[in-house]
Design a protein around this motif. Structure first.
Motif, PDB file in Angstrom:
ATOM      1  N   TYR A  44       0.839  -1.206   0.000  1.00  0.00           N
ATOM      2  CA  TYR A  44       0.000   0.000   0.000  1.00  0.00           C
ATOM      3  C   TYR A  44       0.870   1.251   0.000  1.00  0.00           C
ATOM      4  CZ  TYR A  44      -2.966   3.565   2.313  1.00  0.00           C
ATOM      5  OH  TYR A  44      -3.620   4.722   2.684  1.00  0.00           O
ATOM      6  N   LEU A  45       1.941   1.244   0.783  1.00  0.00           N
ATOM      7  CA  LEU A  45       2.848   2.395   0.826  1.00  0.00           C
ATOM      8  C   LEU A  45       3.497   2.625  -0.534  1.00  0.00           C
ATOM      9  CD1 LEU A  45       4.593   1.909   4.303  1.00  0.00           C
ATOM     10  CD2 LEU A  45       2.649   3.396   3.731  1.00  0.00           C
ATOM     11  N   VAL A  46       3.878   1.537  -1.199  1.00  0.00           N
ATOM     12  CA  VAL A  46       4.445   1.663  -2.548  1.00  0.00           C
ATOM     13  C   VAL A  46       3.410   2.273  -3.492  1.00  0.00           C
ATOM     14  CG1 VAL A  46       5.210   0.354  -4.563  1.00  0.00           C
ATOM     15  CG2 VAL A  46       6.139  -0.188  -2.302  1.00  0.00           C
ATOM     16  N   THR A  59      -6.919  13.993  17.974  1.00  0.00           N
ATOM     17  CA  THR A  59      -7.379  15.294  17.492  1.00  0.00           C
ATOM     18  C   THR A  59      -6.398  15.761  16.421  1.00  0.00           C
ATOM     19  OG1 THR A  59      -6.027  16.576  19.029  1.00  0.00           O
ATOM     20  CG2 THR A  59      -8.186  15.851  19.819  1.00  0.00           C
ATOM     21  N   PRO A  60      -6.794  16.693  15.569  1.00  0.00           N
ATOM     22  CA  PRO A  60      -5.861  17.206  14.553  1.00  0.00           C
ATOM     23  C   PRO A  60      -4.562  17.719  15.185  1.00  0.00           C
ATOM     24  CG  PRO A  60      -8.066  17.938  14.050  1.00  0.00           C
ATOM     25  CD  PRO A  60      -8.161  17.228  15.366  1.00  0.00           C
ATOM     26  N   GLU A  61      -4.668  18.321  16.340  1.00  0.00           N
ATOM     27  CA  GLU A  61      -3.457  18.837  17.007  1.00  0.00           C
ATOM     28  C   GLU A  61      -2.564  17.687  17.463  1.00  0.00           C
ATOM     29  OE1 GLU A  61      -6.553  19.827  17.693  1.00  0.00           O
ATOM     30  OE2 GLU A  61      -6.393  21.747  16.609  1.00  0.00           O
ATOM     31  N   GLN A  62      -3.186  16.659  18.048  1.00  0.00           N
ATOM     32  CA  GLN A  62      -2.403  15.500  18.493  1.00  0.00           C
ATOM     33  C   GLN A  62      -1.753  14.801  17.313  1.00  0.00           C
ATOM     34  OE1 GLN A  62      -5.568  13.478  20.621  1.00  0.00           O
ATOM     35  NE2 GLN A  62      -4.647  13.989  22.611  1.00  0.00           N
ATOM     36  N   ASP A  63      -2.496  14.691  16.223  1.00  0.00           N
ATOM     37  CA  ASP A  63      -1.986  14.066  15.008  1.00  0.00           C
ATOM     38  C   ASP A  63      -0.758  14.820  14.522  1.00  0.00           C
ATOM     39  OD1 ASP A  63      -1.887  13.785  11.917  1.00  0.00           O
ATOM     40  OD2 ASP A  63      -3.260  12.177  12.499  1.00  0.00           O
ATOM     41  N   ALA A  64      -0.872  16.150  14.485  1.00  0.00           N
ATOM     42  CA  ALA A  64       0.241  16.977  14.011  1.00  0.00           C
ATOM     43  C   ALA A  64       1.438  16.860  14.944  1.00  0.00           C
ATOM     44  CB  ALA A  64      -0.209  18.430  13.892  1.00  0.00           C
ATOM     45  N   THR A  65       1.181  16.854  16.247  1.00  0.00           N
ATOM     46  CA  THR A  65       2.260  16.726  17.230  1.00  0.00           C
ATOM     47  C   THR A  65       2.967  15.390  17.075  1.00  0.00           C
ATOM     48  OG1 THR A  65       1.041  18.098  18.799  1.00  0.00           O
ATOM     49  CG2 THR A  65       2.813  16.735  19.697  1.00  0.00           C
ATOM     50  N   ALA A  66       2.182  14.331  16.935  1.00  0.00           N
ATOM     51  CA  ALA A  66       2.750  12.994  16.793  1.00  0.00           C
ATOM     52  C   ALA A  66       3.632  12.919  15.548  1.00  0.00           C
ATOM     53  CB  ALA A  66       1.641  11.948  16.721  1.00  0.00           C
ATOM     54  N   LYS A  67       3.118  13.423  14.426  1.00  0.00           N
ATOM     55  CA  LYS A  67       3.900  13.399  13.195  1.00  0.00           C
ATOM     56  C   LYS A  67       5.199  14.174  13.378  1.00  0.00           C
ATOM     57  CE  LYS A  67       0.419  14.144  10.249  1.00  0.00           C
ATOM     58  NZ  LYS A  67      -0.382  14.404   9.016  1.00  0.00           N
ATOM     59  N   HIS A  68       5.094  15.336  13.996  1.00  0.00           N
ATOM     60  CA  HIS A  68       6.283  16.172  14.219  1.00  0.00           C
ATOM     61  C   HIS A  68       7.318  15.431  15.048  1.00  0.00           C
ATOM     62  CE1 HIS A  68       8.860  19.443  15.393  1.00  0.00           C
ATOM     63  NE2 HIS A  68       8.549  19.268  16.658  1.00  0.00           N
ATOM     64  N   LEU A  69       6.888  14.853  16.153  1.00  0.00           N
ATOM     65  CA  LEU A  69       7.834  14.179  17.045  1.00  0.00           C
ATOM     66  C   LEU A  69       8.436  12.946  16.393  1.00  0.00           C
ATOM     67  CD1 LEU A  69       6.008  14.473  20.505  1.00  0.00           C
ATOM     68  CD2 LEU A  69       8.051  15.699  19.722  1.00  0.00           C
ATOM     69  N   LEU A  70       7.629  12.201  15.640  1.00  0.00           N
ATOM     70  CA  LEU A  70       8.126  10.986  14.991  1.00  0.00           C
ATOM     71  C   LEU A  70       9.157  11.326  13.913  1.00  0.00           C
ATOM     72  CD1 LEU A  70       4.802   8.953  14.743  1.00  0.00           C
ATOM     73  CD2 LEU A  70       6.764   8.487  16.234  1.00  0.00           C
ATOM     74  N   ARG A  71       8.902  12.399  13.181  1.00  0.00           N
ATOM     75  CA  ARG A  71       9.858  12.808  12.140  1.00  0.00           C
ATOM     76  C   ARG A  71      11.146  13.310  12.778  1.00  0.00           C
ATOM     77  NH1 ARG A  71       5.178  15.954   8.878  1.00  0.00           N
ATOM     78  NH2 ARG A  71       4.354  14.145   7.733  1.00  0.00           N
ATOM     79  N   CYS A  76       0.625   7.173   9.759  1.00  0.00           N
ATOM     80  CA  CYS A  76       0.998   5.757   9.793  1.00  0.00           C
ATOM     81  C   CYS A  76       2.378   5.532   9.211  1.00  0.00           C
ATOM     82  CB  CYS A  76      -0.034   4.905   9.065  1.00  0.00           C
ATOM     83  SG  CYS A  76      -0.024   5.093   7.271  1.00  0.00           S
ATOM     84  N   PHE A  77       2.746   6.296   8.193  1.00  0.00           N
ATOM     85  CA  PHE A  77       4.076   6.122   7.610  1.00  0.00           C
ATOM     86  C   PHE A  77       5.152   6.675   8.527  1.00  0.00           C
ATOM     87  CE2 PHE A  77       7.648   7.827   5.093  1.00  0.00           C
ATOM     88  CZ  PHE A  77       8.212   6.617   4.745  1.00  0.00           C
ATOM     89  N   ALA A  78       4.886   7.814   9.152  1.00  0.00           N
ATOM     90  CA  ALA A  78       5.844   8.385  10.101  1.00  0.00           C
ATOM     91  C   ALA A  78       6.126   7.384  11.217  1.00  0.00           C
ATOM     92  CB  ALA A  78       5.289   9.684  10.680  1.00  0.00           C
ATOM     93  N   LEU A  79       5.080   6.691  11.613  1.00  0.00           N
ATOM     94  CA  LEU A  79       5.165   5.688  12.673  1.00  0.00           C
ATOM     95  C   LEU A  79       6.002   4.493  12.224  1.00  0.00           C
ATOM     96  CD1 LEU A  79       3.952   5.339  15.453  1.00  0.00           C
ATOM     97  CD2 LEU A  79       1.872   4.455  14.385  1.00  0.00           C
ATOM     98  N   TYR A  80       5.683   4.017  11.042  1.00  0.00           N
ATOM     99  CA  TYR A  80       6.359   2.858  10.458  1.00  0.00           C
ATOM    100  C   TYR A  80       7.841   3.164  10.250  1.00  0.00           C
ATOM    101  CZ  TYR A  80       7.353  -0.177   6.294  1.00  0.00           C
ATOM    102  OH  TYR A  80       7.869  -1.036   5.373  1.00  0.00           O
TER     103      TYR A  80
END
Lengths: 152, 152
Positions: free
Chosen positions: A49-51, A131-143, B21-25
């Motif tokens: 799916y990612l591909v 929440t959209p804010e949590q989603d954005a925070t999570a993405k930021h921290l993971l990156r 999900c990709f950031a997580l993966y």
DNA sequence: CTCGATTAAGTTGCGCACGATTTAATCGAG
DNA sequence: CTCGATTAAATCGTGCGCAACTTAATCGAG
């Protein structure tokens, strides 16, 4: 202050539940498990799916470019792409200008699958329940974490 | 407002870079890659290390309890435990009170390895490079996400 | 032009990860 | 007590994921 003491104790803890790495590992697997039934209807695994996400964005990508985008080795991608090709979703052809390189392209079936996949990210976003804010925070921290861990 | 528009556009996006999900993966794999050389010195893979974390905390755990703690199936754990046993780090014995259950215990070598593992979480924490607050936020969000995605 | 170095993709071997199934032990309603 | 249902581990098949290696094409210093 108790919080501070507790936090200091966590540094270097060998308890599973204190480890960010385990939270990450468990979260990643739980998300792909959640994806599984949705993607099964599309005939895709999660890495497949990612591909497809990459290919729906930009047609014709080399294996090397896919590897850069997904952070996967050719030893992972080559067999995966072979399966996508066998499933009739992509084509692989050597580039004429550089015979080392292989261009991956969508077939009509592969391109058509995009519409069926439209609902997937929303369904998963819903299931994640952030929440959209949590989603954005999570993405930021993971990156940030990925960038830090990957450097040097 | 541009932010808002951008954010709204992200909902249901099929772009790889927008996907949590990709950031997580990617983050999960980059962390285990970072662990690899450290754990190699201990003769452990990353999932094996997680099993050892549980055993260093509480001696004698059933396969089922391990599965609950790590969120892994017996089909994953059974072969992994067989390898740890072959490596001399654990013993497996049927419980006398319930012959279905298998008790996993550390050998002396397995218990001794704990000291060599002490430095690992700190080294990884360092490599992740998050502030204590960011670390706590990440753990909180990942656990929330896992709980949400796992329910129903 | 040439030949050693680099690069792209693929192959091999091993260890997860999980769904589906199997085997064996325990439970529990009748 | 009994026998169908449940539970605990293990097994099997498939698909990643990656290190190490191979094959083949391209590059580039001399």
């Amino acid at each position: 202050m108790d919080q501070g003491a507790h936090h200091a104790a966590e540094q270097g803890s060998l308890l599973l539940q204190d480890q960010l790495c385990f939270a990450l590992y468990a979260a990643s697997r739980s998300v792909t498990t959640r994806y599984r039934p949705l993607l099964e209807e599309l005939g895709l695994t999660y890495p497949q799916y990612l591909v497809m996400l990459v290919l729906w964005d930009r047609d014709s990508v080399s294996v090397r470019e896919l590897g850069t985008a997904l952070q996967l080795e050719s030893s992972t991608l080559s067999p995966l792409l072979k399966r996508l090709e066998a499933g009739g979703l992509i084509r692989r052809e050597r580039r004429s200008d550089d015979e080392r390189s292989v261009a991956i392209r969508l077939t009509q079936d592969g391109a058509d699958l995009r519409e069926k996949a439209r609902a997937v990210p929303l369904a998963i976003g819903e299931a994640m329940g952030l929440t959209p804010e949590q989603d954005a925070t999570a993405k930021h921290l993971l990156r940030l974490l990925t960038a830090n861990v990957t450097r040097d």
